[in-house]
Structures are given as C-alpha cells and as structure tokens.
Design a protein around this motif. Sequence first.
Motif, PDB file in Angstrom:
ATOM      1  N   ASN A 292       7.024 -10.707   3.661  1.00 39.01           N
ATOM      2  CA  ASN A 292       5.941  -9.742   3.554  1.00 39.01           C
ATOM      3  C   ASN A 292       4.945 -10.325   2.563  1.00 39.01           C
ATOM      4  OD1 ASN A 292       4.327  -7.455   2.348  1.00 39.01           O
ATOM      5  ND2 ASN A 292       5.405  -6.368   3.983  1.00 39.01           N
ATOM      6  N   ILE A 293       3.714 -10.516   3.019  1.00 39.67           N
ATOM      7  CA  ILE A 293       2.678 -11.106   2.180  1.00 39.67           C
ATOM      8  C   ILE A 293       1.659 -10.038   1.814  1.00 39.67           C
ATOM      9  CG2 ILE A 293       0.827 -12.819   2.048  1.00 39.67           C
ATOM     10  CD1 ILE A 293       2.466 -14.608   3.872  1.00 39.67           C
ATOM     11  N   ASP A 294       1.368  -9.972   0.531  1.00 45.27           N
ATOM     12  CA  ASP A 294       0.422  -8.992   0.001  1.00 45.27           C
ATOM     13  C   ASP A 294      -1.001  -9.542   0.157  1.00 45.27           C
ATOM     14  OD1 ASP A 294      -0.797  -6.946  -1.343  1.00 45.27           O
ATOM     15  OD2 ASP A 294       0.058  -7.406  -3.299  1.00 45.27           O
ATOM     16  N   LEU A 295      -1.731  -9.010   1.127  1.00 42.89           N
ATOM     17  CA  LEU A 295      -3.144  -9.356   1.299  1.00 42.89           C
ATOM     18  C   LEU A 295      -3.934  -8.294   0.553  1.00 42.89           C
ATOM     19  CD1 LEU A 295      -5.293 -11.167   2.544  1.00 42.89           C
ATOM     20  CD2 LEU A 295      -5.089  -9.854   4.671  1.00 42.89           C
ATOM     21  N   LYS A 296      -4.318  -8.597  -0.670  1.00 44.29           N
ATOM     22  CA  LYS A 296      -4.799  -7.589  -1.608  1.00 44.29           C
ATOM     23  C   LYS A 296      -6.150  -6.992  -1.234  1.00 44.29           C
ATOM     24  CE  LYS A 296      -2.131  -9.577  -5.341  1.00 44.29           C
ATOM     25  NZ  LYS A 296      -1.223  -8.415  -5.515  1.00 44.29           N
TER      26      LYS A 296
ATOM     27  N   CYS B 138       8.167 -17.801  10.855  1.00 36.25           N
ATOM     28  CA  CYS B 138       9.159 -16.739  10.690  1.00 36.25           C
ATOM     29  C   CYS B 138       8.509 -15.374  10.893  1.00 36.25           C
ATOM     30  CB  CYS B 138       9.824 -16.818   9.312  1.00 36.25           C
ATOM     31  SG  CYS B 138       8.748 -16.397   7.914  1.00 36.25           S
ATOM     32  N   HIS B 139       9.334 -14.344  10.859  1.00 39.37           N
ATOM     33  CA  HIS B 139       8.810 -12.984  10.981  1.00 39.37           C
ATOM     34  C   HIS B 139       7.883 -12.686   9.804  1.00 39.37           C
ATOM     35  CE1 HIS B 139       8.751  -8.729  12.112  1.00 39.37           C
ATOM     36  NE2 HIS B 139       8.800  -8.484  10.814  1.00 39.37           N
ATOM     37  N   LEU B 140       6.740 -12.073  10.102  1.00 37.07           N
ATOM     38  CA  LEU B 140       5.730 -11.809   9.083  1.00 37.07           C
ATOM     39  C   LEU B 140       5.240 -10.373   9.162  1.00 37.07           C
ATOM     40  CD1 LEU B 140       3.511 -12.682   6.981  1.00 37.07           C
ATOM     41  CD2 LEU B 140       2.103 -13.326   8.955  1.00 37.07           C
ATOM     42  N   GLU B 141       5.162  -9.725   8.001  1.00 42.26           N
ATOM     43  CA  GLU B 141       4.473  -8.448   7.878  1.00 42.26           C
ATOM     44  C   GLU B 141       3.547  -8.545   6.677  1.00 42.26           C
ATOM     45  OE1 GLU B 141       6.867  -4.949   8.423  1.00 42.26           O
ATOM     46  OE2 GLU B 141       8.274  -5.982   9.787  1.00 42.26           O
ATOM     47  N   VAL B 142       2.477  -7.766   6.678  1.00 38.96           N
ATOM     48  CA  VAL B 142       1.437  -7.844   5.657  1.00 38.96           C
ATOM     49  C   VAL B 142       1.288  -6.479   4.992  1.00 38.96           C
ATOM     50  CG1 VAL B 142      -1.031  -8.230   5.244  1.00 38.96           C
ATOM     51  CG2 VAL B 142       0.216  -9.709   6.843  1.00 38.96           C
ATOM     52  N   THR B 143       1.043  -6.497   3.682  1.00 42.67           N
ATOM     53  CA  THR B 143       0.820  -5.260   2.937  1.00 42.67           C
ATOM     54  C   THR B 143      -0.524  -5.310   2.226  1.00 42.67           C
ATOM     55  OG1 THR B 143       3.165  -4.815   2.552  1.00 42.67           O
ATOM     56  CG2 THR B 143       1.618  -3.849   0.993  1.00 42.67           C
ATOM     57  N   THR B 144      -1.249  -4.201   2.263  1.00 40.34           N
ATOM     58  CA  THR B 144      -2.463  -4.040   1.460  1.00 40.34           C
ATOM     59  C   THR B 144      -2.360  -2.738   0.681  1.00 40.34           C
ATOM     60  OG1 THR B 144      -3.837  -5.261   3.046  1.00 40.34           O
ATOM     61  CG2 THR B 144      -4.972  -3.813   1.492  1.00 40.34           C
ATOM     62  N   LEU B 145      -2.403  -2.847  -0.629  1.00 41.08           N
ATOM     63  CA  LEU B 145      -2.375  -1.671  -1.504  1.00 41.08           C
ATOM     64  C   LEU B 145      -3.799  -1.161  -1.661  1.00 41.08           C
ATOM     65  CD1 LEU B 145      -0.467  -0.011  -3.462  1.00 41.08           C
ATOM     66  CD2 LEU B 145      -1.385  -1.480  -5.274  1.00 41.08           C
ATOM     67  N   VAL B 146      -4.048   0.058  -1.217  1.00 42.75           N
ATOM     68  CA  VAL B 146      -5.398   0.610  -1.251  1.00 42.75           C
ATOM     69  C   VAL B 146      -5.711   1.191  -2.624  1.00 42.75           C
ATOM     70  CG1 VAL B 146      -6.934   2.387  -0.319  1.00 42.75           C
ATOM     71  CG2 VAL B 146      -5.475   1.055   1.211  1.00 42.75           C
ATOM     72  N   ILE B 147      -6.767   0.668  -3.242  1.00 39.39           N
ATOM     73  CA  ILE B 147      -7.228   1.142  -4.543  1.00 39.39           C
ATOM     74  C   ILE B 147      -8.582   1.811  -4.330  1.00 39.39           C
ATOM     75  CG2 ILE B 147      -7.761   0.497  -6.922  1.00 39.39           C
ATOM     76  CD1 ILE B 147      -6.166  -2.111  -6.348  1.00 39.39           C
ATOM     77  N   PRO B 148      -8.682   3.116  -4.503  1.00 36.27           N
ATOM     78  CA  PRO B 148      -9.951   3.812  -4.246  1.00 36.27           C
ATOM     79  C   PRO B 148     -11.113   3.174  -5.007  1.00 36.27           C
ATOM     80  CG  PRO B 148      -8.190   5.398  -4.603  1.00 36.27           C
ATOM     81  CD  PRO B 148      -7.619   4.053  -4.931  1.00 36.27           C
TER      82      PRO B 148
END
Length: 281
Positions: A178-182, A210-220
């Motif tokens: 899981n890669i954090d795409l900020k 390999c298997h990949l999922e991406v996370t983006t943490l939303v900052i208002p």
Amino acid sequence: MHPALYWEKTDGSTVKCRLCPHNCEIEIDEKGICGGRENSGGSLFATHYGLVSSLALDPIEKKPLRRFHPGSQILSVGGFGCNFCCPYCQNSSISLEYERSDGEVLTPEQILALAKQSVSHGNIGVAYTYNEPVVGYEFINDCAKLIAKAGLQNVLVTNGFINKEPLEQILPLISAMNIDLKAFSPEFYQNVGGDLAMVKRTIEAVHQHCHLEVTTLVIPGENEEDITELAKWIAIIDPDIPLHIGRFVPRYRYAGHQPATTALTTRLGKVASEWLNYVYT
C-alpha cells in the motif's frame, strides 16, 4: 548498529546514502534526514536495525488492503524514523522522534517465529508498517527473505520514496504494497520533504510486480482538490488499482486543524469512482 546497504564514500570521511531520493551526504557522526542511518568512522550504518516500536496482529484491511487476502490477519511490525517530515503525521511519536530507543530489539529469525506462531490465528505473513519501513531497509530485507522462504506473505506499507535499485532488489520478496500518495501537487510534496515524481515512479514500478493499493489521506484545505487528477492518473495505470481515501485526524503540528469529515471523504470517493473501480472511504 548494522552495516547499511546502498551508500558510497565521497570526499574525506563523508558518505552518500543511496537508499532514497534524498541521497543524503552525511558527515562523520551525523545521521541522514530519516534519522536511521549514521556515518560512523566513514562507513554508513543502519542505527535502528531490529528496533521494533510496534508489534500487533492486525486485520489485513487495516493496512489498508481490501483486495488482498480479505478476512485474514497479518503480523504488523513497526520501527522508528521516516524520510518525510509531514506536519500532520499520524504516527509522529515513532516516525519523527528519531532518537527514541525504547523499542524491543528483535532478530529476523524472531520475527519469522512470531509469524509462524500466529498462523493458527489467521496470520498470512508480515506487514512492515506504522513508521516508514524504507528507513529500516536492511532489517526488512532480511526479514522478508525468511518470510518468503517460509511461504508466507510480505506486505510493505510505505510512502514510496525509495531509489530504483533498492526497490528492484526487494520487490521480488514483496507480495503486496500500500503506497501513500499524499497529494497530486509537486508543491505539496516539497512541503513534506518529498518528490511527487519519484513516488509516481514507484507506483508504476510496483504495479508491474505485486498487488498494489493506494492511500490518500484527505486534509481539508490542503489536498482535497487533488483527488480528481490523482484518480485519473491511477486509472491510466490500471482502473482496478484500489484507492483508499482516508480521513485526516488532527495530529502533531496540525493538532489545531479541522479534521476531515465522513461527508467530505464520501463525496471525494464518488469523484474518484468516476475513474476507478475500487474506491474505499
């Protein structure tokens, strides 16, 4: 301390670390930006090798990975340090307090033994997470070799800020990331001490292996407007890559900021779903 990989001598006693794109030039008795690599006597050492800050058996969905062995558990291991300096860090006590040494020192063999012991509880392997695992590259690489040889899964939860050669070395051992795409703004990445282009390159490379999922943490007010272009770009690689849109909770230097609401992440999830097939909020 443990001898480090990916570095070279420069002038005099200075060394250059080649693990991540910072390519830190480190004077003797000094550390790199990540806090986990130190020049001692003109050689580079991994100062936190085997130093574990956190250890837990977690649901795989917590990593978050929603489309990789759903319903299973994974032994999650964290260390200390990070090669970014996000002012909103959600785990600053272990990621940005580099001098801490109150964790337990474990060997790769002990990590393997713990992983095997928890198979009966649904464990499928080891996730390197909580802080930035790239900082502990040598320990993770040694653990991953044993875990893969035992037929278990290695999972890396990372910001994706790593140079090409060390990434290519460890990828054959990794089953999922899981890669954090900020954000999708070069300026945003500059403010957190990174480089958007380098992270995009990592995502493209990992998708091939390999298997990949991406996370983006939303900052208002910081990165919510990036979701459209971010989702479009992921879709160009593969619209089946899952995107997790997380809710920012005030932490660290952003303790006084407004948290992200469920309504906001739900709305942005609908936006991203115009291009991606699997969006989770």
